[in-house]
Structures are given as structure tokens and as C-alpha cells.
Design an enzyme around this catalytic site. Structure first.
Site, short mmCIF file in Angstrom:
data_model
loop_
_atom_site.label_atom_id
_atom_site.label_comp_id
_atom_site.label_asym_id
_atom_site.label_seq_id
_atom_site.Cartn_x
_atom_site.Cartn_y
_atom_site.Cartn_z
N GLU A 162 11.15 1.85 9.41
CA GLU A 162 12.08 2.93 9.04
C GLU A 162 11.32 4.22 9.25
OE1 GLU A 162 15.15 2.71 8.21
OE2 GLU A 162 15.32 0.56 7.84
N CYS A 209 13.99 11.74 4.69
CA CYS A 209 14.21 11.30 6.07
C CYS A 209 15.64 11.63 6.50
CB CYS A 209 13.95 9.81 6.20
SG CYS A 209 14.83 8.86 4.97
N LYS A 229 0.86 -1.20 0.00
CA LYS A 229 0.00 0.00 0.00
C LYS A 229 0.89 1.24 0.00
CE LYS A 229 -1.57 2.82 2.94
NZ LYS A 229 -1.50 4.08 2.16
N GLU A 250 11.24 16.76 13.97
CA GLU A 250 11.33 16.61 12.51
C GLU A 250 10.33 17.56 11.85
OE1 GLU A 250 9.89 13.00 10.55
OE2 GLU A 250 11.73 12.97 9.36
P1 NAD Z 1 3.11 8.59 7.43
O1 NAD Z 1 3.53 7.88 8.67
O2 NAD Z 1 2.06 9.62 7.52
O3 NAD Z 1 2.60 7.54 6.33
C1 NAD Z 1 3.40 6.47 5.90
C2 NAD Z 1 2.50 5.38 5.37
O4 NAD Z 1 1.76 4.84 6.46
C3 NAD Z 1 1.47 5.84 4.34
O5 NAD Z 1 1.31 4.85 3.35
C4 NAD Z 1 0.21 5.96 5.17
O6 NAD Z 1 -0.98 5.81 4.41
C5 NAD Z 1 0.38 4.81 6.13
N1 NAD Z 1 -0.40 4.93 7.36
C6 NAD Z 1 -0.85 6.05 7.97
N2 NAD Z 1 -1.54 5.74 9.08
C7 NAD Z 1 -1.54 4.40 9.18
C8 NAD Z 1 -2.09 3.47 10.12
N3 NAD Z 1 -2.80 3.89 11.17
N4 NAD Z 1 -1.88 2.16 9.91
C9 NAD Z 1 -1.15 1.72 8.86
N5 NAD Z 1 -0.63 2.55 7.93
C10 NAD Z 1 -0.81 3.88 8.10
O7 NAD Z 1 4.44 9.18 6.79
P2 NAD Z 1 4.58 10.07 5.49
O8 NAD Z 1 4.07 11.44 5.78
O9 NAD Z 1 4.04 9.34 4.32
O10 NAD Z 1 6.17 10.10 5.32
C11 NAD Z 1 7.01 11.00 6.00
C12 NAD Z 1 7.72 10.32 7.14
O11 NAD Z 1 8.41 9.17 6.66
C13 NAD Z 1 8.79 11.20 7.75
O12 NAD Z 1 8.74 11.07 9.15
C14 NAD Z 1 10.09 10.60 7.22
O13 NAD Z 1 11.23 10.84 8.02
C15 NAD Z 1 9.74 9.16 7.15
N6 NAD Z 1 10.63 8.44 6.23
C16 NAD Z 1 11.56 7.61 6.77
C17 NAD Z 1 12.45 6.94 5.94
C18 NAD Z 1 13.48 6.03 6.51
O14 NAD Z 1 13.98 5.18 5.77
N7 NAD Z 1 13.85 6.13 7.78
C19 NAD Z 1 12.37 7.13 4.57
C20 NAD Z 1 11.40 7.99 4.06
C21 NAD Z 1 10.52 8.64 4.90
#
Ligand code: NAD
Length: 517
Positions: free
Chosen positions: A272, A306, A197, A408
């Protein structure tokens, strides 16, 4: 709560779009080798953050019914795929690599349109998927286990990797093809089947990747795509009893929800999450080089990496020189649509991100002692009127405990913090809850090694920015960034396989380990 607000903001925007746009392509989920709509027939819109009147497509607003169907398909395909010899699985993945290369330009343009990052960076994102595919497909002829002496005579001991089973993959929007590939390709070469997803802001890039998987000849049911929001489709994946592994990349807040759900049902969970990365600039650094690294690290992908350089800890002896140059160069950056060649910094992802980032810029201005030295504005006029544009922003004289130096922000904002010594710089650098990436600029090899040893992060650079990971090295972070796993490299195989220890006793008699000598 934040997620719910995000969904609301998006929904209201999407309803407006729906009344103004007519012929927009409708995309489908990919389940059991078929492209099908969500069971409810509901869709959501994928909108260009550079121009919110540009609706890229409608995607299935999936629920648990769609996730169930996808998991059933993954279950049905599992035995066939795990019993396909790994070198044969890899052959299909090499074909996938060729398809990705062939379509790189189209995927790059699609990505810039749905995510906003400038074309060169979107091209890098697609390239990372290509690199990951070729590198990891090579594991089809390795996937090494090991043999070791047994403690009894006429007994043979060895260890092999076995696929975990059915995997649920949940990905963020900022690397919309690279991150799905980091999870899908290793999962596949190891013999797992999967349901992915993608983030609701960027479903098209994952759609492109999955379509390429189909074209490469990955059998029906092995790869399944379900689009939709986190609260329903994401949660349905996280909670599905048949998904043995959840591999998640996203915010630390969502990661905690995912981890709790996995703990409840004893599923494997690899996370991650967020970062608050740091560049240390010592007084003996090449300042111009450090400025280049800071600009690239802080404002590349509009700071939405990230590994973004959201803190820069600078030795007092070069602090003024560095800050002045950084401010001057930041002001010269050209903000605009990522599809335009002249653009340095594209839009941020959505209205929610604008609110969050502008909220932090407000906080920074109200924090005692910090100076807003460059940028700080939400751009809303003229060419910016229909997109989510924020000026690249530099705060100087920031104290390490200020919120803009601790939390962040995930936008084009960086905080410059003065320091008097390397020891203090390392203490400041380590003094956040995250532990993803750090770097040092210095010409003193001893200092470089000191920092390398003392920084508690998953990634460290010398005389380079905090971004720039390569696919054959492990990727991930410590503390609130991760939960001990690493993606990429060969280390990712430890996520997508489980070890099986095998003993073969050819003595023809009962031999009791630890008891018979
Ligand atoms: P997010 O946590 O809002 O969403 C990530 C994913 O999780 C999306 O697909 C979202 O639909 C899903 N999601 C949201 N709520 C959920 C739930 N309750 N249950 C299951 N899935 C759910 O993050 P974002 O805004 O898409 O991405 C930004 C974040 O990602 C930043 O904090 C960034 O640092 C992090 N990030 C980390 C890495 C890494 O490798 N460490 C890489 C890229 C991004």
C-alpha cells in the site's frame, strides 16, 4: 538515499536530545512473549514533532539479530496458533477490542504526542483499530471457503483458506495504530504468526497495540515487535527467508525496494503506497460543502494522509468563487500543537518532512503560472520554535502537469486546477502515476456516475472528501499506489490466507479428470 538522509537527520537531532534529557523511559522489543532490549543494546529516541525537546521514549535500534530472534519465535508459535480453532483465536481478538476501548484516551494522547495529529484525529486512528479488531475478529466464525460440483461422479470438491505462515509487517508513521491493526488483526484471525516493525517516528502506538495483544492473551511468539530503522530492521524483515509474506505500507519508493527483495526470494508481497488524490468540483456543486471537504481532505493530519486531497480540479464557472473561499478559510486555520483543543492543523512529522514540503512550496512558486494564494511559510518563531510547523498552503492556477500537481508532497499543501468540463476533469484526475482516492462534488447524478465509472482509483467518493474510509470496505489503490491487493473488508483475507483446493474421491476407483467422461 532519502532514507539514509532521514536517518542522519534524525540521528543528529537525537544525539542533541540525549545530552539535554535525563530520565526518559526505555522501551523494549517484544519477542517470544518477552519484553527485551535489542541484542546490541542500542536505542533511538522517539521525539514529539510539536516540541522536539520532548523525548517520548527510547526504543530498541534493532538489527537482523533481533529480527532473526523474532522470526524464530514466530516459527515456534505457528503450529500452536494455526491449530487453535479460528473462533477461539477470535475470542482473544474480541478481548483485545475491549482493551483498546478501555485505553482509547491514553493511546490517543500517546499518538498525538509522537505523531502530531490533533487529538480528535488521533482518537479516530485508535477507533479505526477498534473497528478493525471487532469487524475482523468476526471472521473467526466465517473465513468462508466454498464447495462446488466435481466433474466426476462420487467426487467432492471444496476450497478452504489456509494461513500463509509467518508474516513480516512494515508500517508507516501517519496512522500509527490503525495501519498496524489493519495488518495484525487479519493476520491473526487467519492463523498466521507475525513480526511487526513500526515506523521509526511512531513506535509507541504499535507498542501500545502489541502490549494490548499480550494482555488479551495472545500466546507468546504469535505477535512479535521489533523497532528500528527501515534500512536495517526493515530490510532484515523483507529479506528473511522464513517470512512467507511481507505486508508493507509506506512510500512507493520504499515499496519498490520491498517488492524487489520479495521477488528475489519468491515471497508474497502486498503493498500500500503513495497517493496524489483529487477532488473534482463541478459548477453545479454545493460550493460550501465542497470547501468543507477540501479543507478536511487537504489539511487534516497536516496533509499527511495517503488519501489527502492534494489536488482540487474546479470547473471554470465556479473557480473564482471556490478559490476565494478556500483561500479565506485556509488562512483562518489555526496551526499548533495537536494536543491543544483550539488547534486545527498540527505539526508535520520531522525535519526531513519540513525540508521536503518546503522544497515543493519553492517548486510551486517557481512553476510558471501557479500562484501561492495562502500559506507557504515554515513557522519557526514563538510557540512554533521547537516544532515542525508549516502553514496550510494553497496554490491556485495550477496546471495539471506541474510537479506540485503530479508528485506526492505529503504535507499541508493543495493545488487548485481549473477545468472546462467533466471529461477534462476526469482526464486531469486520472493523469497521475498514483490511483488511491478521488471524489466529485456535483448535484447531477449522471455526472456522479460518469466520474465513478471513469476514475481509475481504488476508492471513490461522491459529495464527500477523498478521506473517510471505513474498515468493512476494501482499501487500496491502483497504479503506483498498490500491487493489486486490498486491505480491510473481507478482501484482506486474500492477503493473509492462501487457497487450498481439496478433492475427495469416494468412488473407490481411479477417476481421471479431463480424460474419463
Ligand atoms: P517510508 O516508505 O519511508 O517508510 C515506511 C516503512 O518502511 C517504515 O517502517 C520504514 O522504516 C520502512 N522502511 C524504510 N526503508 C526500508 C527498507 N529499505 N526496507 C524495508 N523497510 C523499509 O514511508 P513513510 O514516510 O513512513 O510513510 C509515508 C508514505 O506512506 C507516503 O507515501 C504515504 O502515501 C504512504 N502511505 C500509504 C498508505 C496506503 O494505504 N496506500 C497509507 C499510509 C501511508
Amino acid at each position: 538515499m532519502a532514507q539514509a538522509k532521514k536517518a542522519l537527520a534524525k540521528n543528529s537531532l537525537r544525539r542533541v536530545q540525549r545530552t539535554t534529557r535525563a530520565a526518559v523511559k526505555t522501551y523494549h522489543n517484544y519477542i517470544g512473549g518477552k519484553w527485551i532490549p535489542s541484542e546490541s543494546g542500542e536505542v533511538f529516541e522517539n521525539i514529539n514533532p510539536a516540541d522536539t525537546e520532548d523525548v517520548i521514549g527510547r526504543f530498541p535500534l534493532s538489527t537482523s539479530a533481533d529480527v532473526n530472534a523474532a522470526v524464530n519465535a514466530a516459527q515456534g508459535a505457528f503450529d500452536g496458533w494455526r491449530n487453535t480453532p479460528a473462533p477461539r483465536r477470535a475470542e482473544i481478538l474480541f478481548r483485545l477490542g475491549e482493551i483498546l476501548i478501555r485505553n482509547k484516551e491514553k493511546y490517543t494522547a500517546d499518538m498525538t504526542r509522537e505523531m502530531g495529529k490533533v487529538l480528535t484525529e488521533a482518537g479516530g486512528d485508535v477507533q479505526e483499530a477498534i473497528d478493525c479488531t471487532y469487524y475482523t475478529a468476526g471472521e473467526g466464525r466465517r473465513l468462508h471457503g466454498f464447495t462446488t460440483p466435481a466433474e466426476m461422479p462420487d467426487k467432492f470438491a471444496m476450497c478452504v483458506r489456509q494461513p500463509v505462515g509467518l508474516c513480516g509487517l512494515i508500517t508507516p508513521w501517519n496512522f500509527p495504530m490503525a495501519i498496524p491493526s489493519w495488518k495484525m488483526i487479519p493476520a491473526l484471525v487467519c492463523g498466521n504468526t507475525l513480526v511487526i516493525k513500526p515506523a521509526e517516528d511512531t513506535p509507541l502506538s504499535t507498542y501500545n497495540l502489541v502490549q494490548a495483544c499480550e494482555e488479551a492473551g495472545i500466546p507468546p511468539g504469535v505477535v512479535n515487535l521489533v523497532t528500528g530503522y527501515g534500512e536495517n530492521a526493515g530490510a532484515a524483515i523483507t529479506n528473511h527467508p522464513s517470512l512467507r509474506l511481507i505486508s508493507f505500507t509506506g512510500s512507493t519508493e520504499t515499496g519498490r525496494i520491498v517488492a524487489s527483495a520479495c521477488a528475489e526470494r519468491n515471497a508474497i508481497c502486498s503493498l500500500e503506497m503513495g497517493g496524489k488524490n483529487v477532488i473534482i468540483v463541478m459548477e453545479d456543486a454545493d460550493i460550501d460543502l465542497a470547501i468543507e471537504g477540501a479543507l478536511w481532505g487537504a489539511f487534516g493530519t497536516s496533509g499527511q494522509r495517503c488519501t489527502a486531497s492534494s489536488r482540487i480540479v474546479v470547473h471554470k464557472k465556479v473557480y473564482k468563487q471556490f478559490s476565494n473561499k478556500l483561500v479565506e478559510r485556509t488562512r483562518a486555520l489555526r496551526v499548533g500543537n495537536g494536543a491543544a483543543a483550539k488547534t486545527d492543523v498540527g505539526p508535520v512529522i520531522n525535519a526531513d518532512a519540513v525540508r521536503k514540503i518546503m522544497g515543493y512550496i519553492d517548486i510551486g512558486q517557481n512553476e510558471d503560472g501557479a500562484t501561492l494564494a495562502a500559506g507557504g511559510k515554515h513557522l519557526t518563531k514563538g510557540e512554533y520554535a521547537r516544532g515542525y510547523y508549516i502553514e496550510p498552503t494553497v496554490f491556485t492556477d495550477v496546471a495539471p502537469d506541474m510537479r506540485i500537481a503530479q508528485e506526492e508532497i505529503f504535507g499541508p499543501v493543495t493545488a487548485v486546477i481549473p477545468t472546462k468540463s467533466l471529461d477534462e476533469a476526469v482526464e486531469i484526475a486520472n493523469g497521475v502515476r498514483y490511483g488511491l482516492s478521488a471524489s466529485i462534488y456535483t448535484s447531477d447524478v449522471n455526472r456522479a456516475f460518469r466520474a465513478m465509472a471513469d476514475m481509475y482509483t481504488g476508492i471513490f467518493y461522491v459529495n464527500a472528501s477523498t478521506i473517510g474510509a471505513e474498515v468493512h470496505l476494501p482499501f487500496g489503490g491502483t497504479k503506483a499506489t498498490g500491487n493489486g491487493h486490498r486491505e480491510a473488508g473481507t478482501q484482506v483475507l486474500d492477503i493473509f490466507t492462501e487457497w487450498k483446493s481439496i478433492y475427495v474421491d469416494y468412488s473407490g476407483k481411479l477417476q481421471r479428470a479431463q480424460i474419463d467422461s
